[in-house]
Design a protein around this motif. Structure first.
Motif, PDB file in Angstrom:
ATOM      1  N   THR A 150       0.931  -1.064  -0.016  1.00 17.59           N
ATOM      2  CA  THR A 150      -0.062   0.024  -0.054  1.00 17.59           C
ATOM      3  C   THR A 150       0.819   1.378  -0.197  1.00 17.59           C
ATOM      4  N   ALA A 151       1.674   1.304   0.813  1.00 16.39           N
ATOM      5  CA  ALA A 151       2.899   2.431   0.716  1.00 16.39           C
ATOM      6  C   ALA A 151       3.594   2.487  -0.431  1.00 16.39           C
ATOM      7  N   TRP A 152       3.947   1.469  -1.121  1.00 14.73           N
ATOM      8  CA  TRP A 152       4.612   1.484  -2.286  1.00 14.73           C
ATOM      9  C   TRP A 152       3.732   2.088  -3.519  1.00 14.73           C
ATOM     10  N   TRP A 153       2.520   1.696  -3.419  1.00 16.52           N
ATOM     11  CA  TRP A 153       1.463   2.185  -4.317  1.00 16.52           C
ATOM     12  C   TRP A 153       1.242   3.564  -4.304  1.00 16.52           C
ATOM     13  N   TRP A 154       1.061   3.976  -2.955  1.00 13.88           N
ATOM     14  CA  TRP A 154       0.706   5.319  -2.624  1.00 13.88           C
ATOM     15  C   TRP A 154       1.921   6.155  -3.191  1.00 13.88           C
ATOM     16  N   PHE A 155       3.095   5.936  -2.852  1.00 20.99           N
ATOM     17  CA  PHE A 155       4.145   6.466  -3.172  1.00 20.99           C
ATOM     18  C   PHE A 155       4.451   6.640  -4.821  1.00 20.99           C
ATOM     19  N   ASP A 156       4.252   5.513  -5.394  1.00 26.28           N
ATOM     20  CA  ASP A 156       4.374   5.456  -6.807  1.00 26.28           C
ATOM     21  C   ASP A 156       3.384   6.291  -7.330  1.00 26.28           C
ATOM     22  N   LEU A 157       1.932   6.339  -7.064  1.00 21.59           N
ATOM     23  CA  LEU A 157       0.763   7.052  -7.332  1.00 21.59           C
ATOM     24  C   LEU A 157       1.310   8.796  -7.322  1.00 21.59           C
ATOM     25  N   LYS A 158       1.824   8.988  -6.178  1.00 19.83           N
ATOM     26  CA  LYS A 158       2.207  10.280  -5.803  1.00 19.83           C
ATOM     27  C   LYS A 158       3.254  10.729  -6.942  1.00 19.83           C
TER      28      LYS A 158
END
Length: 336
Positions: free
Chosen positions: A161-169
């Motif tokens: 989840t953290a990786w997805w959020w960071f990548d999306l950001k």
């Protein structure tokens, strides 16, 4: 002072000093002291609790029993000026009563035989009220595979989840930066090319007006050819051009307003309540910029002044940007 009470009192004094953790010197004998022993494990599930042991040392150190007896005598009012000689006498009588060969017995405390001190059980319970019985300890829990699998799964989900959020950001930031850079580049291009673009647009408008006027002049100056019998005179190119341009000529004049073409885009310089006001606006625009050719169009019950029109709305936007400094507030209207 009888010997039995004296022996008991000295033994009680020794017990209090040792129970308090002190080191007691027996002059001519040695030193008694309390040693703390840590807990020790005897097997996987049993531990011997910590305890205190009375040990003996031949070295003379700590508080002398004679000094302690003198302190008690002084407190009790016996020879308060100098109780040490009397205390020494008490100690000597006590040693004579409790020693027998190489064995020294302290009532209620323990027995010293040579250098080995064996504590009295009663005094041992006083020092170690928890006792010496091994204590059962709880064995460490076995490895719970299901629990650890659940923990690992939770950690993986949180990490994903953290990786997805960071990548999306990061992707959103990159896209935003690209859009900003694109807009900045477009703005710089418009600013750099504003003068040539204005010249092209104005030249196009002026050329259209010039061609229209030239066509009119040609039609007026050339004599009409008389067709022969049975011949139909074909319209000349100038005549055809004049036929196609009346609206543009009329739009640029101050005498008449024309209707707009449906679906065409117009740059609006202003909307006026009367045709006279619209013509005045056209004259003022021409005075600011000679190449600015404006037309007057019917806008419902009012009159709209437009300096540029096109089928491409982007061309209208570029015209507005190019003339924003001299003619601010212009906007685009699409005819219905």
């Amino acid at each position: 002072m009888n010997e039995n009470p004296m022996t008991e009192q000295v033994a009680r004094l020794i017990g209090n000093l040792l129970a308090g953790g002190g080191t007691l010197l027996l002059p001519g004998v040695g030193t008694l002291y309390v040693e703390r022993q840590a807990a020790r494990r005897i097997d996987r599930r049993h531990v011997v609790p910590p305890c205190r042991r009375v040990q003996f040392s031949s070295q003379e150190r700590g508080t002398s029993l004679v000094d302690e007896i003198a302190r008690v005598l002084k407190v009790n009012g016996v020879r308060p000026e100098n109780p040490v000689p009397e205390a020494q006498k008490v100690y000597d009588r006590w040693i004579a009563q409790v020693r027998e060969g190489d064995t020294l017995t302290i009532a209620g405390i323990g027995v010293l035989h040579f250098k080995d001190f064996r504590i009295d059980p009663e005094f041992d319970r006083r020092l170690n009220p928890q006792g010496h019985e091994p204590l059962r300890v709880q064995a460490p829990r076995r490895f719970d595979a299901v629990l650890w699998i659940g923990i690992v799964a939770i950690v993986c989900v949180l990490g994903a989840t953290a990786w997805w959020w960071f990548d999306l950001k990061q992707s959103g930031d990159a896209a935003m930066v690209a859009r900003v850079a694109e807009r900045a580049a477009a703005s710089r291009q418009i600013a750099e090319e504003s003068t040539p673009e204005t010249a092209v647009i104005n030249a196009t408008a002026s050329a259209a007006a010039t061609d229209s006027m030239a066509a009119s002049a040609v039609v007026a100056s050339e004599p009409a050819a008389t067709p022969g019998p049975g011949e139909v005179q074909a319209p000349s190119a100038a005549t055809s051009e004049a036929v196609r341009e009346p609206a543009e000529r009329t739009a640029g004049s101050e005498s008449e307003a024309v209707r707009m073409t449906s679906g065409r885009h117009y740059v609006v310089l202003g909307v006026f309540s009367s045709e006279q006001n619209a013509q005045r606006a056209v004259r003022e625009a021409s005075s600011k910029e000679v190449a600015m050719t404006c037309g007057i169009y019917r806008f419902g019950a009012k009159f709209m002044v437009s300096p540029f029109e096109s089928d491409d709305p982007e061309a209208c936007k570029l015209f507005i940007r190019a003339h924003a400094e001299r003619f601010p507030g212009m906007w685009t209207y699409t005819a219905r």
